[in-house]
Design an enzyme around this catalytic site. Structure first.
Site: not given
Length: 374
Positions: A9, A11
Site C-alpha cells: 500500500d 498511503d
C-alpha cells in the site's frame, strides 16, 4: 524458483496518510513513514521479493482529485525511493470511489489478475503490507498473508482475517525482521496420565494471552510472561487437580520451556542474555542465558504455604522445570516482605528478561557464541 511478491500500500504505509481529506495532493502534505527507507532497502537487497505498489486513490482525475495535484507528489515519492535503491516492479492505482464497487478497487483483485493463477508466482509465500482492514482482505482474496501497520489486529472483524494477518506492527524494523528472519512460533502438546497440555508461543507477538490451567493465581503469573514479555501466549491445561497442584504446575513449565526452546530455533541474531526489576517493597532479579545449558540458581524464600491456590513450594519447581526444558540458565533472586508481590515480581522480571534476550538484530544475524552454536 517461483517469484514472491510484496503488494505494498502507499498511503499509511510508505507515506503518512494526510488527515481530514486523505489525499496526498501537495508537497506540504508529504511525509514518509518512519524507518521505511532503511528497511525496504534491506528487504530489496537481501530478499527476493518483487515490489508491487497497490493503492486506491479515490476519484483521481475528477474535480475532487485533479490529476495535476496527484502526479507531481507521486512522482517525487517514486524518485525519492529510487534514490535509496528502492524501485517498484509494478504500480497499480485504482481511481474509483468506494461506492462504485469497482472490481479493480482494493480489496478486490481486478488490478492484480496477472499474478493470480500464474504458475510463475508463489502467492502463498507473498504478502500484502498495508494499514487498513481492506489490505488484509486483499491478502485473503489473493491467497497471500498480510502485514498490518497497526499496533494490533483489533480492527479485523473476523477470525479469517485475523488468521490471514501474519504480523501487526507500526514499526518497519519489525517488518524487515519478520520477512528476513521468519516467524518464531512454536506449539507443544503434552499428554500424560496426569495432564493434558497445549502451549503455543509467538515470540514476536503483542502480549496477547489465552491462559487456563485451573489455578487462578498460576494463570495470573503466567499472564505476566506474555504481557510484559511481548509474547503471544496460549496455555490450556487439564490436570489432575483432584490429586493436587504438583503435576499441573510442573508439566506446564516443561511444555512452556520446550515451546520457548523450539521457537528460538537457531538463536541467530538474539541478544541471548536478560535481567531484572523492582515491585513495590520487593526487588526481583532474573538473569537468564539461552546458552543451551540448563541451570537454576534460586535465592527466594516464601513463608506462606500458598498464594491463591498455588503452593509456594512449587515456585522453585516451576522454574527448575522451565529452565531444564528451555535449556537456559536462570539466576533468580528476590527480597521483600509481601509474598504476592515477591512472586509476581519474579514472573514480571522473567518476562522482561525474556523480552531482552529474545530480541533479534537482523543487521548482526549471527549466533551469539564464540563456538558458533548454542
Amino acid at each position: 524458483m517461483k517469484k514472491k511478491v510484496l503488494f505494498i500500500d502507499r498511503d499509511g504505509t510508505l507515506v503518512i496518510e494526510p488527515p481530514v481529506d486523505y489525499q496526498l495532493d501537495s508537497f506540504e502534505k508529504l511525509e514518509f513513514y518512519p524507518k521505511v527507507f532503511r528497511n525496504l532497502h534491506f528487504i530489496r537487497t537481501r530478499l527476493d521479493f518483487e515490489f508491487v505498489m497497490v493503492t486506491n486513490q479515490d476519484g483521481l482525475g475528477t474535480d475532487s482529485f485533479p490529476e495535476d495535484t496527484f502526479w507531481p507528489v507521486h512522482n517525487l515519492v517514486l524518485k525519492t525511493f529510487a534514490g535509496e535503491g528502492i524501485t517498484f516492479d509494478d504500480i497499480c492505482i485504482d481511481r474509483s470511489f468506494p461506492e462504485d464497487h469497482a472490481p479493480t478497487r482494493k480489496p478486490r483483485t481486478g488490478m492484480l489478475t496477472r499474478y493470480i493463477h500464474n504458475e510463475e508466482y508463489d502467492l502463498a509465500g507473498s504478502f500484502v503490507i498495508g494499514d487498513r482492514a481492506t489490505d488484509v482482505e486483499l491478502a485473503r482474496n489473493l491467497g497471500c498473508r498480510a502485514i498490518l501497520l497497526q499496533p494490533d489486529t483489533s480492527l479485523l472483524e473476523n477470525e479469517e482475517l485475523r488468521n490471514t494477518c501474519a504480523l501487526a506492527t507500526t514499526d518497519w524494523d519489525r517488518i524487515a525482521e519478520f520477512l528476513f528472519a521468519g516467524e518464531r512460533i512454536a506449539e507443544v502438546k503434552r499428554t500424560t496420565k496426569e495432564t493434558d497440555i497445549h502451549v503455543r508461543v509467538n515470540l514476536d507477538g503483542n502480549g496477547t494471552c489465552d491462559i487456563s490451567t485451573g489455578l487462578g493465581f498460576f494463570d495470573h503469573m503466567l499472564e505476566q510472561i506474555g504481557k510484559h514479555g511481548g509474547i503471544d501466549l496460549t496455555i490450556q491445561v487439564k490436570g489432575d487437580l483432584y490429586v493436587d497442584e504438583h503435576h499441573t504446575i510442573e508439566d506446564t513449565a516443561i511444555a512452556l520451556g520446550e515451546c520457548l526452546y523450539q521457537a528460538l530455533g537457531s538463536k541467530r541474531g538474539i541478544e541471548r542474555y536478560g535481567y531484572c526489576l523492582p515491585m513495590d517493597d520487593c526487588l526481583c532479579q532474573v538473569a537468564l542465558d539461552f546458552g543451551g545449558r540448563a541451570w537454576l540458581v534460586w535465592n527466594a524464600s516464601f513463608h506462606r504455604e500458598k498464594i491463591g491456590e498455588m503452593p509456594t513450594e512449587m515456585f522453585l519447581h516451576f522454574f527448575k522445570s522451565l529452565s531444564d526444558a528451555a535449556r537456559m540458565n536462570l539466576n533468580i533472586r528476590a527480597e521483600g516482605e509481601n509474598e504476592h508481590h515477591k512472586i509476581e515480581g519474579i514472573f514480571k522480571a522473567l518476562a522482561r528478561s525474556l523480552k531482552m534476550a529474545i530480541r533479534r538484530d537482523i543487521y548482526h544475524y549471527e549466533v551469539p557464541s564464540s563456538k558458533g552454536s548454542l
